[in-house]
Design an enzyme around this catalytic site. Sequence first.
Site, PDB file in Angstrom:
ATOM      1  N   HIS A  64       5.978  10.020  13.352  1.00 16.33           N
ATOM      2  CA  HIS A  64       5.032  10.360  12.291  1.00 16.33           C
ATOM      3  C   HIS A  64       5.391   9.685  10.974  1.00 16.33           C
ATOM      4  O   HIS A  64       4.712   9.876   9.971  1.00 16.33           O
ATOM      5  CB  HIS A  64       4.959  11.877  12.117  1.00 16.33           C
ATOM      6  CG  HIS A  64       4.490  12.575  13.351  1.00 16.33           C
ATOM      7  ND1 HIS A  64       5.361  13.108  14.278  1.00 16.33           N
ATOM      8  CD2 HIS A  64       3.249  12.792  13.840  1.00 16.33           C
ATOM      9  CE1 HIS A  64       4.667  13.631  15.276  1.00 16.33           C
ATOM     10  NE2 HIS A  64       3.388  13.459  15.032  1.00 16.33           N
TER      11      HIS A  64
ATOM     12  N   LYS B 298      -8.888  10.426   3.583  1.00 19.74           N
ATOM     13  CA  LYS B 298      -8.091   9.714   4.588  1.00 19.74           C
ATOM     14  C   LYS B 298      -8.067   8.219   4.295  1.00 19.74           C
ATOM     15  O   LYS B 298      -7.007   7.580   4.272  1.00 19.74           O
ATOM     16  CB  LYS B 298      -8.675   9.956   5.982  1.00 19.74           C
ATOM     17  CG  LYS B 298      -8.135   9.030   7.070  1.00 19.74           C
ATOM     18  CD  LYS B 298      -8.957   9.134   8.345  1.00 19.74           C
ATOM     19  CE  LYS B 298      -8.531   8.102   9.372  1.00 19.74           C
ATOM     20  NZ  LYS B 298      -7.169   8.342   9.879  1.00 19.74           N
TER      21      LYS B 298
ATOM     22  N   ARG C  94     -14.495  11.609   5.606  1.00 17.97           N
ATOM     23  CA  ARG C  94     -13.052  11.312   5.611  1.00 17.97           C
ATOM     24  C   ARG C  94     -12.664  10.353   4.481  1.00 17.97           C
ATOM     25  O   ARG C  94     -11.798   9.507   4.633  1.00 17.97           O
ATOM     26  CB  ARG C  94     -12.618  10.737   6.964  1.00 17.97           C
ATOM     27  CG  ARG C  94     -12.738  11.690   8.129  1.00 17.97           C
ATOM     28  CD  ARG C  94     -12.273  11.054   9.417  1.00 17.97           C
ATOM     29  NE  ARG C  94     -13.122   9.923   9.785  1.00 17.97           N
ATOM     30  CZ  ARG C  94     -12.778   8.979  10.640  1.00 17.97           C
ATOM     31  NH1 ARG C  94     -11.598   8.996  11.212  1.00 17.97           N
ATOM     32  NH2 ARG C  94     -13.612   8.003  10.926  1.00 17.97           N
TER      33      ARG C  94
END
Length: 757
Positions: free
Chosen positions: A695, A19, A16
Amino acid sequence: MQKNYVIGFPRIGEKRELKKVLEKYWAKQSDFSEVEYLASQLKKRHWNYQKDAKIEFISSNDFSYYDNMLDTSILLGAIPKRFENLKNEELYFAMARGNETCVAMEMTKWFNTNYHYIVPEISKESTFKLNSKKVIEEYKEASELGIKTKINLIGAITYLGLSKSVDNSDVFLHINSVVEVYKQLLLEISKLDEEVIVQFDEPLFVKDLDSKVLSLIKPVYDALANTASNIKIVVTTYFEHSNEATKILVNTPIWALGLDFIYGAKNFESLEYLKNSNKILIAGVIDGRNIWKSNFKDKLNLLDEISKIVNKDNLIISTSCSLLHVPFSLKYEDNLDKELKSWLAFACEKLTELKLISKEFFTFKLNLDEVSIIKKNIEDNIQRKTSSKIHNLKIQNEIKNLKVWQRANKFEDRIKVQREFFNYDFLTTTTIGSFPQTPEIRENRKNFKANLISKETYEQEIKKYIDDCIAFQEEIGLDVLVHGEPERNDMVEYFGEMLDGFAFTQNAWVQSYGSRCVKPPLIFGDVNRANPMTVEWIKYAQSKTSKVVKGMLTGPVTILNWSFVRDDIPRSEVARQIALAICKEVDDLQNAGIKMIQVDEAAFKEGYPLRVENIKEYENWAVENFRLSVSSSKIDTQIHTHMCYSEFNDIIKTIEAMDADVISIETARSGNRLLRIFKEVAYKQEIGPGIYDIHSPRVPSVEEMVLQIKSLLEVLPKEQLWINPDCGLKTRKWPEVKESLKNMVKAVNIIKKGEVK
């Protein structure tokens, strides 16, 4: 040449990495150059993985900082006016996430997967122009490494078909404009090499298309395929069959057609159209959506059947779809049961499968290591079928003998009792369930799992979080409280860890949207709940307040749809086992005094089949299993559920049939268009439309929320409405959560003090 092909590859990084660098940049802890550097390293690494695995057709432009549909909007210059003063990465991430002044673009599920895309916004006035060099630059990046790639693009018809018309105009009015931009791009691509393969992803073709959309296929691909003589065009479809489109595409000048033979078995019917054409068939036989090891014998038999219709010389063997939907590699899974691990294949392992199946099918000579891998594959698949870890006769018999499948009382009777029992009036405020997962909470859970702290120390930290969470909600005046879920790593994984038949990985992350990754459980055997899963924590939270605390559970269909599911029995049977486990938990909660229980079905809609002919069967068993999961609830136990990213027009009757007392839904990015259907069908149950988007880090003002609530009241009566955020608050930071919820409660109080009727 191996004659093998990968539709697309995961991009988040094997640990990740993308990310982490994105979130560091968003937190203003690094410059964007750090993101760009990491991205270049990931692309290089991913291309080389595929090259080393002897993959012939490797993609460029399958990488994205956030989402490929968003990249396509940038590429086509389809940028909503509210973002027009922004540039470069500021523009890109504002479109995806919003900023202080601009609301983010809508996000929804990519067909029936758990991946989300940023929905393009189209109006009658939309214009298009070639607006990005990313496609060209990535091809050159790979070329500098000695890797010749195919170029991946979202097809024009799929792009427009998945767009949102902001003024109710026909999005396909712009098809010629979009095709013209693609033709300009193809001319630029044609200068890159003597021959370039361009893959146009057209998954929209697997849906039930009307004649108008089907009529666009031939002119679009006639135009694109004739743009430059040195470009070979591939049209790929996946997730279902695309027979209607295939019949048309074989009569265009495209070079190849990609078909999914895992989730689109009816594509066999398309082979008759291909048989007499000169088209290359890219046959998707390696499952790009699930994690079970391929059965080499079955795959070779499948390819033999295909080659009886399509000449073997015109075949290329492929993944069924992009490997974006599976984890990166098994190499970090040191803690998995060895027997279970031997049944699995993640993205990197699927590259090996693809290489070996293509070598064997096309009769290339295998080396000794490859012969050994094939032999082990046969042994592992036999062993999986006979393993004692899979079957639980007790649960199988319990399900056979089930007598109660739904609640005893009708909604009209239940709601009278519930309103009196809970004593709420209208515009009742609550949240969806989770509160921010702070670094401290994650560290506490991590240390406990690693046996670095005692159970007592771990539980003290969880209780402290719950205490603070309850105190905050009381302080700002929320009506119905939640415990914040600090003990939960994930809304599915948490439950799976306490159910038999589930297994969990260390690093099997899959991208959900942007930097958000999930680590789906593996359902490998019969599901059983041995002990209560949530009761003690919810009871503790309720003991800290006189207000109602909701019990929070995840529904059977969502657990199913957000897991990698065993493929040896029907999905409906797996869902039934999970539903029985949730049913037992509901009963334990209500017997412990928790009388308001939310059974989330966030992923209910995403499990829908893509073809109308298959929908009724799914709806029947999905509704049946949700109703089974809450069938133990008494008349004064109020059942809530929550749904994400759903277009409800086509499933409103199904939602009614689920028979929850209260449903909360995501509507903040969509206005009231999702809500109006509830009014049109005279939906009886109570509804909590999300009034702000969780979000995005943006904090909406009190005034905005007042306007939002007023707009809700134009659609539904106040007595039917609950007020809550769009979704859980797990991924947000505490400062923005606190400010947003304070504003939400203030907005409700302003409305209540006014003359709302």
